[in-house]
Every structure is written in C-alpha cells, then in structure tokens.
Design a protein around this motif. Structure first.
Motif, PDB file in Angstrom:
ATOM      1  N   ASP A   1       8.486   8.399  -8.169  1.00 48.71           N
ATOM      2  CA  ASP A   1       8.230   8.607  -9.600  1.00 48.71           C
ATOM      3  C   ASP A   1       7.575   9.965  -9.839  1.00 48.71           C
ATOM      4  N   LEU A   2       6.653  10.329  -8.946  1.00 43.11           N
ATOM      5  CA  LEU A   2       6.004  11.630  -9.088  1.00 43.11           C
ATOM      6  C   LEU A   2       6.995  12.763  -8.856  1.00 43.11           C
TER       7      LEU A   2
ATOM      8  N   GLN B   1      -3.282   4.450  -7.512  1.00 44.39           N
ATOM      9  CA  GLN B   1      -3.482   3.007  -7.511  1.00 44.39           C
ATOM     10  C   GLN B   1      -2.701   2.349  -6.374  1.00 44.39           C
ATOM     11  N   ALA B   2      -1.456   2.783  -6.167  1.00 45.77           N
ATOM     12  CA  ALA B   2      -0.642   2.206  -5.095  1.00 45.77           C
ATOM     13  C   ALA B   2      -1.259   2.499  -3.737  1.00 45.77           C
ATOM     14  N   ARG B   3      -1.780   3.704  -3.568  1.00 43.85           N
ATOM     15  CA  ARG B   3      -2.401   4.032  -2.286  1.00 43.85           C
ATOM     16  C   ARG B   3      -3.669   3.194  -2.056  1.00 43.85           C
TER      17      ARG B   3
ATOM     18  N   ARG C   1       6.063   5.003  -5.968  1.00 45.09           N
ATOM     19  CA  ARG C   1       5.253   5.853  -6.844  1.00 45.09           C
ATOM     20  C   ARG C   1       5.404   7.322  -6.475  1.00 45.09           C
ATOM     21  N   GLN C   2       5.618   7.621  -5.192  1.00 48.98           N
ATOM     22  CA  GLN C   2       5.874   9.002  -4.781  1.00 48.98           C
ATOM     23  C   GLN C   2       7.190   9.507  -5.361  1.00 48.98           C
TER      24      GLN C   2
ATOM     25  N   VAL D   1       5.484   0.174  -2.278  1.00 49.92           N
ATOM     26  CA  VAL D   1       5.017   0.564  -3.611  1.00 49.92           C
ATOM     27  C   VAL D   1       4.559   2.016  -3.615  1.00 49.92           C
ATOM     28  N   VAL D   2       3.901   2.457  -2.543  1.00 48.95           N
ATOM     29  CA  VAL D   2       3.467   3.852  -2.452  1.00 48.95           C
ATOM     30  C   VAL D   2       4.672   4.784  -2.465  1.00 48.95           C
TER      31      VAL D   2
ATOM     32  N   ALA E   1       2.165   9.490 -13.439  1.00 48.49           N
ATOM     33  CA  ALA E   1       2.723   9.208 -12.116  1.00 48.49           C
ATOM     34  C   ALA E   1       1.674   9.391 -11.030  1.00 48.49           C
TER      35      ALA E   1
ATOM     36  N   ALA F   1      -0.586   6.316 -11.088  1.00 53.76           N
ATOM     37  CA  ALA F   1       0.086   5.157 -10.495  1.00 53.76           C
ATOM     38  C   ALA F   1       0.155   5.290  -8.980  1.00 53.76           C
ATOM     39  N   LEU F   2       0.358   6.517  -8.488  1.00 52.08           N
ATOM     40  CA  LEU F   2       0.394   6.729  -7.044  1.00 52.08           C
ATOM     41  C   LEU F   2      -0.972   6.468  -6.430  1.00 52.08           C
TER      42      LEU F   2
END
Length: 390
Positions: free
Chosen positions: A161-162, A98-100, A158-159, A154-155, A92, A95-96
């Motif tokens: 998801d974390l 990458q989104a950032r 992903r947040q 998307v950020v 997670a 992925a975060l």
C-alpha cells in the motif's frame, strides 16, 4: 438504255478511284511506335489507414487518497518505472507501523509459547507434567507460529500500500497532460491521472476488401506475416517509410465486407503520431517480367480496352488487351500483345484500324508517378507497381 447507263456509272467510279490513288491524295498519317518495355516489377495494392500506438495505457493510482505531487512535464517522453505522481503516504505509513507492531506482538507470543513448551517437555520427561498439558503447549506454539505468519502477511500488504502511493510509468513512451492536479482526492484503480502511448514502433491499421483477400490467398501473397509494406503521409509524395505486415484478422466484417489488417512501422525519431492518416502499399505479387506501354496508348473501345499496333505491312491493327496496374506513366499489359509488337505510343488519335501509317520509331520511358489520392477519399483501393528490388 440500261446497258449504256451502267457503263457510264462504271466510268465515273473508275475515275473516282483514280483520283484517290493519284498525286493529289492526302499522305498517310505519321505515328510513333515502340516495342513494349519489358521490366521485372512487383504489384502493390494501395490502402488508406491510420497509425495507432502499439501500447496505450491509462495511468490510474493503486492507492486511495489525496494527490500530493506531480513529477513530469505534460507531453514529455517518460521511461518505464519513472515516478509520475505521489499520493499522500501518511495513512499508508501509519497502517504499516500498526502492522509492524502487531507482527512484533505475534513474535513475542511465539517466543512465550516456545518457552512454555520447553518447560512442559522438561516436566513431562520427569513425569511431573501430564501428556495433555504437553499437547496443549504444542498446540499453543503452532497457533503462535500461525499468528506470526499472518502478521507478516499484513506487514507485506501494508508495504505494498505504501509503495502504491508512488505512481510510476508502466511503459516507456510519450505522456499526455495530467488530468488531476495536486490536492484532489483520487480513488484506487478508478481515477485516470494521465495516459501514455508508446512511440516506436507504431501500428498502421487498414481495411482490405474480401475480393483482395481472396486474391492474396489464391496466389499465396499479401497476407503472409512479414510481407513488406510502404507508407507515406498526407503531405508526402514518396512511399519512403518501410514496414511489414504483422496481423490479419480472423474474420470478415459482415457489415462492411472488409477485413482488418495491421502493419508495424519503425518510428525511431518519434515523428509519427498515433491517429495520423497515411497511405499504405502492400506487396501484392512476387517479382515478374511485365510488358509496359504508356497509359495514354491504351484506349477504351466500348466495354474493352485496346491498343493500336502497326503490322509489317504498315497498317494499323487493333489489339484488345488485359491491363494491370500503373508503374509511373506506364500501364502493365497482362495479355493481348507480345514484346515484338510495334505499339502506337503517339498519334493514336490519327490512327484508324486498317489504315496505312508512317511509323516513326520511338522509345518508352518511365516517368515518376503522380501524387496519389489523398487520405479520406471514398474511392476503392488502387493498384500500382514498382520495379522489382526497390
């Protein structure tokens, strides 16, 4: 000859009657009598039921991955929001990141689009750029703004998801044992990690018959939300736990002919556990003055119930009665006697209808009720009574 024989038979019968009335006749039997006890009481109907948790939650992860740690002891009390499990957060976090990065790239594209638009606006003002070029730059900037918004969404995803790698308690209550150990893979919204049940208050669920429901509805008692109830456990003698009725189902079970009802019972110390059996008393009437006699004074005569009453002449009279619930050792008499009657409370086995008796005045007293029927019995719900205000 017939006249002489009749006369002799008359003398014999006369002699027998004199023998019964003479000093050798047996004395009248002694009985104890008392006026019915008059007391304000409330009727209670009894049911067998089971405790259930108000809230019962299966704890499932919102993230897929490997379980990395557990942060509670099996069976402890947990509070809402308390950390229970951790799912490996490294995927997670990647992925975060990458989104950032994609969001930063979108921001750079937006900044470039703004610069190009400003340059085109300046040239257009000097008539050095065409209107088509200006509109193209404006369209590019709007597209860059949309890309920034999408990257921001998307950020945030992903947040989330974390955050979902931290499994927290959704309610306060008693937690069960963990069902998955660290190192095992779990699947989002599928794997059950443990369960939590609320402990205070608890529901007490029971079934009532259609006949009792009709009785309550006709007399406007017993089915009102907030009607008082009392509960005792299997090993308790007294109905010491108080609560209120908070739910009656909207339909009769056609198979069993019963309706589901529920009471709410405070459980501040957590002593009661979901799944426990208990006996419940539901207030089935408003306070009313009742005539009470010892239950042993009521006898069965074929298909009716009767009590023996001694009249003013000292003779025993049979009174058919309509009985009600028990109050300890006393039976409620709904009709058939008055408060001034002298009811035979001891010696009923010696009393005969129409027979003269020696009446001794006694007193009717309430004794504590005996232990009630244990949970799980197949007998129908019983009725009982208690003094009003208790």
């Amino acid at each position: 000859m017939l006249t002489v024989a009749a006369a002799a038979l008359a003398l014999v019968l006369s002699g027998c009657g004199e023998a019964k009335e003479g000093p050798g006749a047996p004395p009248a039997p002694a009985v104890t009598v008392a006026a019915p006890l008059v007391q304000d009481i409330v009727d209670w109907d009894e049911y067998v039921g089971r405790f259930e948790a108000v809230q019962n939650v299966e704890v499932r992860p919102r993230a897929t991955g490997f379980l990395s740690s557990v942060h509670f002891q099996d069976g402890q009390f947990v509070k809402r929001g308390q950390l229970l499990f951790n799912v490996d957060p490294r995927p997670a976090l990647a992925a975060l990141a990458q989104a950032r990065a994609q969001a930063a790239q979108a921001q750079a594209g937006l900044a470039n689009a703004r610069t190009e638009l400003a340059r085109s606006q300046t040239l257009a003002a000097q008539r050095a750029a065409s209107q088509e070029e200006l509109e193209s730059r404006q369209s590019a900037m709007r597209s860059a703004q949309a890309q920034v918004a999408a990257a921001g969404a998307v950020v945030r995803a992903r947040q989330l998801d974390l955050a979902f790698t931290r499994v927290t308690a959704p309610i306060s209550g008693r937690i069960s044992e963990r069902r998955v150990d660290p190192g095992n893979a779990v699947t989002a919204d599928q794997t059950v990690l443990t369960t939590i049940v609320s402990t205070n208050p608890l529901h007490f669920v029971f079934q009532g018959s259609e006949a009792l429901l009709l009785k309550y509805q006709r007399q406007d008692s017993g089915t009102r939300i907030g009607t008082p109830v009392r509960v005792k456990l299997a090993d308790e003698m007294d109905y010491s736990r108080s609560g209120t009725l908070d739910f009656v189902d909207n339909a009769i079970d056609t198979g069993a002919g019963t309706i589901r009802a529920r009471a709410i019972i405070p459980n501040p110390g957590g002593f009661l556990k979901p799944g426990m059996f208990g006996n419940l008393r539901l207030e089935a009437s408003r306070p009313y003055p009742a005539l009470l006699v010892p239950d042993t004074a009521v006898t069965a005569d074929a298909a009716r119930q009767v009590v023996y009453v001694v009249d003013k002449a000292g003779a025993v009279v049979v009174r058919p009665v309509q009985t009600g619930p028990l109050l300890g050792n006393l039976r409620v008499i709904r009709s058939g006697i008055s408060r001034d009657d002298r009811v035979v409370i001891d010696g009923t086995q010696r009393a005969r209808p129409g027979q003269k008796v020696q009446a001794k005045l006694g007193k009717i007293q309430v004794q504590p009720p005996a232990a009630s029927q244990p949970p799980g019995s197949s007998a129908p719900p019983a009725s009982s009574a208690q003094p009003a205000g208790r």
